[in-house]
Design an enzyme around this catalytic site. Sequence first.
Site, PDB file in Angstrom:
ATOM      1  N   PHE A 140      36.872  33.296  33.904  1.00 28.07           N
ATOM      2  CA  PHE A 140      38.251  33.438  33.482  1.00 28.07           C
ATOM      3  C   PHE A 140      39.195  33.063  34.430  1.00 28.07           C
ATOM      4  CE2 PHE A 140      41.706  37.049  32.852  1.00 28.07           C
ATOM      5  CZ  PHE A 140      42.530  36.076  31.851  1.00 28.07           C
ATOM      6  N   ASP A 170      29.268  29.152  41.470  1.00 21.94           N
ATOM      7  CA  ASP A 170      29.138  29.930  40.244  1.00 21.94           C
ATOM      8  C   ASP A 170      27.724  30.118  39.849  1.00 21.94           C
ATOM      9  OD1 ASP A 170      29.637  31.658  37.660  1.00 21.94           O
ATOM     10  OD2 ASP A 170      31.694  31.261  38.285  1.00 21.94           O
ATOM     11  N   LEU A 229      26.851  31.517  37.279  1.00 18.45           N
ATOM     12  CA  LEU A 229      27.199  31.337  35.569  1.00 18.45           C
ATOM     13  C   LEU A 229      26.679  32.522  35.054  1.00 18.45           C
ATOM     14  CD1 LEU A 229      26.035  27.534  34.999  1.00 18.45           C
ATOM     15  CD2 LEU A 229      28.413  28.550  35.333  1.00 18.45           C
ATOM     16  N   GLN A 286      36.926  34.428  44.146  1.00 16.57           N
ATOM     17  CA  GLN A 286      36.902  35.045  42.837  1.00 16.57           C
ATOM     18  C   GLN A 286      35.627  35.535  42.232  1.00 16.57           C
ATOM     19  OE1 GLN A 286      40.042  34.902  41.280  1.00 16.57           O
ATOM     20  NE2 GLN A 286      40.737  33.870  43.188  1.00 16.57           N
ATOM     21  N   TYR A 310      33.075  49.847  41.904  1.00 15.68           N
ATOM     22  CA  TYR A 310      33.978  48.799  41.957  1.00 15.68           C
ATOM     23  C   TYR A 310      35.016  48.760  42.833  1.00 15.68           C
ATOM     24  CZ  TYR A 310      36.783  44.880  40.122  1.00 15.68           C
ATOM     25  OH  TYR A 310      37.638  43.843  40.002  1.00 15.68           O
ATOM     26  N   VAL A 356      41.450  45.456  26.418  1.00 18.12           N
ATOM     27  CA  VAL A 356      42.058  46.201  25.315  1.00 18.12           C
ATOM     28  C   VAL A 356      43.105  45.025  24.483  1.00 18.12           C
ATOM     29  CG1 VAL A 356      43.915  46.867  26.901  1.00 18.12           C
ATOM     30  CG2 VAL A 356      43.624  48.205  24.962  1.00 18.12           C
ATOM     31  N   ARG A 406      50.061  50.190  31.599  1.00 20.21           N
ATOM     32  CA  ARG A 406      49.568  49.065  32.437  1.00 20.21           C
ATOM     33  C   ARG A 406      50.644  47.996  32.576  1.00 20.21           C
ATOM     34  NH1 ARG A 406      46.432  52.743  32.875  1.00 20.21           N
ATOM     35  NH2 ARG A 406      44.383  53.007  32.171  1.00 20.21           N
TER      36      ARG A 406
END
Length: 302
Positions: free
Chosen positions: A17, A36, A38, A76, A143, A186, A210
């Site tokens: 993203f 990446d 994937l 990332q 995390y 959300v 948030r």
Amino acid sequence: MNTPTGRSILVTGGAGFIGSHLVEALADDNEVVVLDDLSGGRREWVDDRATLIEGDVREDQTVADAVDGVDLIFHQAANVSVERSIDSPVDSHETNVDATLCLLEHARRENARFVFASSAAIYGDPETMPIEEADSKHPSSPYGLEKHTADEYCRLYHELYGVETVALRYFNVYGPRQRGGQYSGVIDVFLDQAVRDEDITVHGDGNQTRDFVHVNDVVAANCLAATNGTPGEAYNVGTGESIRIVELAQLVQETTETTSDITHTAARDGDIDRSRPSIEKARTDLGYRPSRSLENELSSLR
Ligand code: NAD
């Protein structure tokens, strides 16, 4: 946008993203390699002008090949799921900490600048608002602890070895290509419910707050961190404003003109109550100026 030019760049997680938007912004004026596996990203999201290496950031030789000759790394790639980190903390640690350490080692050898995707999750449930970078860190998931550890490794690699590291602590990032998840999922969930005219379900009383930051602003912060900012430092990346979840539900109702009602379900265990960063440090050091508002952007997401 103030993008770097003429650089040789590695973007790990560049098919995901945030990474794929970052690659798009960089690909015009730089040589960009994406690493990446994937597992979460998509091949078709990788800009054609970038070179995709399909591989795992946990494999040292793969990382060595990807880092060869680059002078700038945007890291990332991660296990981004809090739930998965709780179910499989050892696996998650390998991706989020061990692989970051390995990348830092390669950045040190290549003399490359290292911009790290850290997270608001490192703060846990904050004691004071707005959250400043130096505030206490009590992550409430593997995390969060992993991101905190990796963020600290960035600081240490600057202090010990002079590597130019910058950690960007993203708050709740939203925008095109975002999929459900604990961060900004959300928004997706509410929009989905609204377009189907189903009830919009808010966990608990909806007074949780948030800071939702648009992916383009996060990309801009990364681009600025390529040249600006103090090496070894970490910066909050949000808008500096927060919204109550129940207000978000109302905003979705208005934007979609749905007939959906808002209903409340049980509060989720471990849900953080309030979250709003100070972004003054990023403003001053990076020149970061978020420009997208949730009110304006919501309609373009559906
Ligand atoms: P994402 O899942 O879309 O992107 C992560 C990318 O990393 C994916 O393309 C995935 O395939 C890749 N990846 C995962 N494990 C890998 C591995 N072992 N080897 C190689 N590639 C691997 O998630 P995102 O939302 O774009 O997140 C990007 C970064 O920003 C992550 O580090 C995440 O922790 C951080 N972050 C995101 C948010 C948010 O709101 N989205 C908030 C705070 C921090």
